[in-house]
Scaffold this motif. Structure first.
Motif, PDB file in Angstrom:
ATOM      1  N   TRP A 237      12.242 -16.142  64.152  1.00 46.67           N
ATOM      2  CA  TRP A 237      12.883 -14.877  64.472  1.00 46.67           C
ATOM      3  C   TRP A 237      14.312 -14.803  63.950  1.00 46.67           C
ATOM      4  N   HIS A 238      14.732 -13.563  63.640  1.00 42.76           N
ATOM      5  CA  HIS A 238      16.103 -13.266  63.234  1.00 42.76           C
ATOM      6  C   HIS A 238      16.585 -12.072  64.057  1.00 42.76           C
ATOM      7  N   ASP A 239      17.881 -12.046  64.374  1.00 44.86           N
ATOM      8  CA  ASP A 239      18.421 -10.842  64.986  1.00 44.86           C
ATOM      9  C   ASP A 239      18.842  -9.881  63.871  1.00 44.86           C
ATOM     10  N   LEU A 240      18.580  -8.605  64.078  1.00 43.11           N
ATOM     11  CA  LEU A 240      18.731  -7.587  63.035  1.00 43.11           C
ATOM     12  C   LEU A 240      19.325  -6.324  63.638  1.00 43.11           C
ATOM     13  N   SER A 241      19.910  -5.506  62.779  1.00 41.62           N
ATOM     14  CA  SER A 241      20.350  -4.186  63.219  1.00 41.62           C
ATOM     15  C   SER A 241      19.123  -3.356  63.580  1.00 41.62           C
ATOM     16  N   CYS A 242      19.171  -2.681  64.720  1.00 44.38           N
ATOM     17  CA  CYS A 242      18.012  -1.927  65.206  1.00 44.38           C
ATOM     18  C   CYS A 242      17.715  -0.693  64.364  1.00 44.38           C
ATOM     19  N   THR A 243      18.675  -0.247  63.566  1.00 41.91           N
ATOM     20  CA  THR A 243      18.519   1.027  62.861  1.00 41.91           C
ATOM     21  C   THR A 243      18.745   0.963  61.358  1.00 41.91           C
ATOM     22  N   SER A 244      19.373  -0.091  60.842  1.00 43.70           N
ATOM     23  CA  SER A 244      19.843  -0.047  59.453  1.00 43.70           C
ATOM     24  C   SER A 244      18.714  -0.051  58.429  1.00 43.70           C
ATOM     25  N   SER A 245      17.632  -0.771  58.704  1.00 38.95           N
ATOM     26  CA  SER A 245      16.552  -0.897  57.725  1.00 38.95           C
ATOM     27  C   SER A 245      15.197  -0.799  58.424  1.00 38.95           C
ATOM     28  N   PRO A 246      14.450   0.285  58.206  1.00 42.61           N
ATOM     29  CA  PRO A 246      13.138   0.441  58.854  1.00 42.61           C
ATOM     30  C   PRO A 246      12.193  -0.714  58.513  1.00 42.61           C
ATOM     31  N   LYS A 247      11.374  -1.108  59.479  1.00 45.59           N
ATOM     32  CA  LYS A 247      10.478  -2.241  59.293  1.00 45.59           C
ATOM     33  C   LYS A 247       9.120  -1.964  59.935  1.00 45.59           C
ATOM     34  N   SER A 248       8.109  -2.725  59.488  1.00 45.14           N
ATOM     35  CA  SER A 248       6.820  -2.717  60.166  1.00 45.14           C
ATOM     36  C   SER A 248       6.982  -3.376  61.525  1.00 45.14           C
ATOM     37  N   PHE A 249       5.941  -3.331  62.352  1.00 44.29           N
ATOM     38  CA  PHE A 249       6.098  -3.864  63.703  1.00 44.29           C
ATOM     39  C   PHE A 249       4.753  -4.296  64.281  1.00 44.29           C
ATOM     40  N   VAL A 250       4.840  -5.012  65.396  1.00 43.82           N
ATOM     41  CA  VAL A 250       3.639  -5.495  66.086  1.00 43.82           C
ATOM     42  C   VAL A 250       3.628  -4.953  67.509  1.00 43.82           C
ATOM     43  N   CYS A 251       2.536  -4.281  67.876  1.00 43.96           N
ATOM     44  CA  CYS A 251       2.317  -3.812  69.239  1.00 43.96           C
ATOM     45  C   CYS A 251       1.367  -4.769  69.950  1.00 43.96           C
ATOM     46  N   TYR A 252       1.314  -4.667  71.259  1.00 40.78           N
ATOM     47  CA  TYR A 252       0.290  -5.410  71.989  1.00 40.78           C
ATOM     48  C   TYR A 252      -0.345  -4.516  73.040  1.00 40.78           C
ATOM     49  N   GLU A 253      -1.554  -4.870  73.423  1.00 41.57           N
ATOM     50  CA  GLU A 253      -2.211  -4.266  74.574  1.00 41.57           C
ATOM     51  C   GLU A 253      -2.933  -5.358  75.338  1.00 41.57           C
ATOM     52  N   ASP A 254      -3.162  -5.114  76.611  1.00 33.18           N
ATOM     53  CA  ASP A 254      -3.872  -6.090  77.418  1.00 33.18           C
ATOM     54  C   ASP A 254      -5.288  -6.231  76.891  1.00 33.18           C
ATOM     55  N   ALA A 255      -5.756  -7.466  76.763  1.00 35.14           N
ATOM     56  CA  ALA A 255      -7.080  -7.706  76.207  1.00 35.14           C
ATOM     57  C   ALA A 255      -8.193  -7.273  77.152  1.00 35.14           C
ATOM     58  N   GLU A 256      -7.870  -7.162  78.433  1.00 36.67           N
ATOM     59  CA  GLU A 256      -8.919  -6.860  79.411  1.00 36.67           C
ATOM     60  C   GLU A 256      -8.755  -5.510  80.086  1.00 36.67           C
ATOM     61  N   LEU A 257      -7.510  -5.039  80.266  1.00 33.33           N
ATOM     62  CA  LEU A 257      -7.259  -3.808  81.007  1.00 33.33           C
ATOM     63  C   LEU A 257      -6.875  -2.675  80.066  1.00 33.33           C
ATOM     64  N   ILE A 258      -7.336  -1.474  80.389  1.00 28.78           N
ATOM     65  CA  ILE A 258      -7.006  -0.313  79.568  1.00 28.78           C
ATOM     66  C   ILE A 258      -6.730   0.883  80.469  1.00 28.78           C
ATOM     67  N   LEU A 259      -5.612   1.567  80.203  1.00 26.77           N
ATOM     68  CA  LEU A 259      -5.258   2.783  80.931  1.00 26.77           C
ATOM     69  C   LEU A 259      -5.954   3.974  80.285  1.00 26.77           C
ATOM     70  N   ILE A 260      -6.676   4.737  81.090  1.00 28.81           N
ATOM     71  CA  ILE A 260      -7.349   5.948  80.604  1.00 28.81           C
ATOM     72  C   ILE A 260      -6.549   7.152  81.083  1.00 28.81           C
ATOM     73  N   LYS A 261      -5.981   7.899  80.129  1.00 24.47           N
ATOM     74  CA  LYS A 261      -5.120   9.031  80.479  1.00 24.47           C
ATOM     75  C   LYS A 261      -5.934  10.317  80.598  1.00 24.47           C
ATOM     76  N   GLU A 262      -6.965  10.271  81.427  1.00 23.10           N
ATOM     77  CA  GLU A 262      -7.732  11.454  81.801  1.00 23.10           C
ATOM     78  C   GLU A 262      -7.595  11.637  83.299  1.00 23.10           C
TER      79      GLU A 262
END
Length: 376
Positions: A237-262
């Motif tokens: 890991w490196h610390d970086l400016s949050c805004t200076s250079s746009p980057k790809s990213f990694v999201c996560y979700e729970d492998a077992e639980l899922i929120l249903i927005k209905e």
């Protein structure tokens, strides 16, 4: 008598079930600022990636490398600088016991901890000391004294590569174990796995796992307040400016639980989960409650259905999946045995905000809900 004892033992076993937190990581190959990445992850998954250990790092590297050629760019993860110091264990375990010497920790910026005479002292991480690793032989955990002089970061890397991690001193007994090793080795000072920093995960996780490159975080110009991993063989890991250079990213979700927005009634939500996944979620441990709290952060209703149901016949609450209601997290005034059975059948929901405790609601209310995925 034997049957009674068997039942008690079975109930204890059911009440002590604890699942490992499981995350699924998703690499998003779109260039954004850190804040935009956070918003995307929260809208489409759970949050920007949180990392608990090296197993998580390996999983992240797996989802990145097949989709992105090797290079010198970085990928956002969910770590951001807050400016609020906090002492943490390198292993990620909660800090519940700290045996500081008198006058410690000091007021200077000494961000790592060593042990001397059975007590903790803060010290500059750049200084060199011998250290103690926590190791395992698959049957028990043991401590390993390493008679090499290293700075704290190098000692941490050595322990992670050759054992498990720098030692955590979580209670009085472990404090005595470390002190005995030091006395037997005739050593006055050793590094342990305690450090402090001001970094916080986007999902408010308590994880203190860090995987910084050896010269990071540098806080160059006091503007590098977000973390990204390097797209190379290590993923450090490196610390970086949050805004200076746009980057790809990694999201996560729970492998077992899922929120249903209905917005469905409790019975409709139960039917949906059983037809499309496994069941409405049962929260039968503190670990599951923590995972529910992460999943339920961004619903469209003030509360979210759980698989919790009240029986007017016998006056108890039960999980529809069959688990015993051992762990409980009711909000004050909720979860009593004297539910109003005349007006409507009552079902259990978790609050979307505040302390995210459980509340009793008429089953005809229409709410979002959490399903447990079918992992088979």
């Amino acid at each position: 008598m034997d049957q009674t004892l068997y039942f008690i033992l079975l109930l204890i076993a059911l009440c002590s079930v604890s699942e490992c937190v499981q995350r699924q990581y998703h690499f998003i190959n779109e260039k954004t600022t850190w804040t935009e990445a956070q918003r995307y992850c929260r809208e489409n998954y759970t949050d920007l990636a949180t990392v608990d250990n090296m197993n998580d790092m390996n999983e992240i590297n797996k989802v990145i490398k097949p989709k992105q050629s090797m290079g010198n760019d970085h990928v956002w993860i969910g770590l951001q600088w807050t400016g609020l110091d906090k002492w943490q264990w390198s292993s990620g375990e909660p800090v519940l016991y700290l045996n500081w010497a008198t006058g410690q920790p000091g007021s200077s910026r000494e961000e790592c901890a060593m042990m001397r005479n059975g007590q903790l002292h803060d010290k500059k991480c750049s200084e060199s000391l011998t250290f103690i690793c926590r190791s395992s032989n698959n049957t028990d955990t043991r401590l390993v004294f390493v008679n090499q002089m290293m700075n704290w970061r190098d000692a941490q890397s050595y322990c992670r590569q050759n054992h498990i991690d720098l030692v955590s001193v979580r209670n009085h007994n472990e404090n005595q174990q470390v002190e005995k090793i030091m006395n037997d080795s005739h050593i006055s000072d050793v590094w342990i796995g305690l450090f402090r920093d001001s970094w916080q995960w986007s999902d408010q996780s308590d994880s203190s796992f860090r995987f910084w490159y050896k010269t990071e975080p540098s806080h160059a110009g006091n503007t590098e307040n977000c973390a990204g991993l390097k797209q190379d063989n290590t993923g450090e890991w490196h610390d970086l400016s949050c805004t200076s250079s746009p980057k790809s990213f990694v999201c996560y979700e729970d492998a077992e639980l899922i929120l249903i927005k209905e917005n469905l009634t409790w019975s409709e939500a139960l039917r949906y989960c059983r037809q499309n996944h496994a069941d409405l979620v049962s929260v039968h441990s503190e670990e599951i409650q923590r995972r529910v709290m992460n999943v339920v952060k961004w619903p469209s209703t003030a509360a979210v259905w759980l698989g919790l149901r009240h029986s007017c016949t016998v006056g108890i609450w039960f999980w529809v999946s069959g688990e015993t209601v051992c762990y409980q997290n009711w909000a004050p005034g909720n979860g009593t045995s004297e539910e109003d059975c005349e007006t409507a059948v009552r079902s259990g929901a978790v609050q979307s905000g505040g302390d995210q405790q459980w509340i009793s609601r008429p089953e005809t209310d229409k709410l979002n809900f959490i399903c447990r995925r079918n992992l088979q």
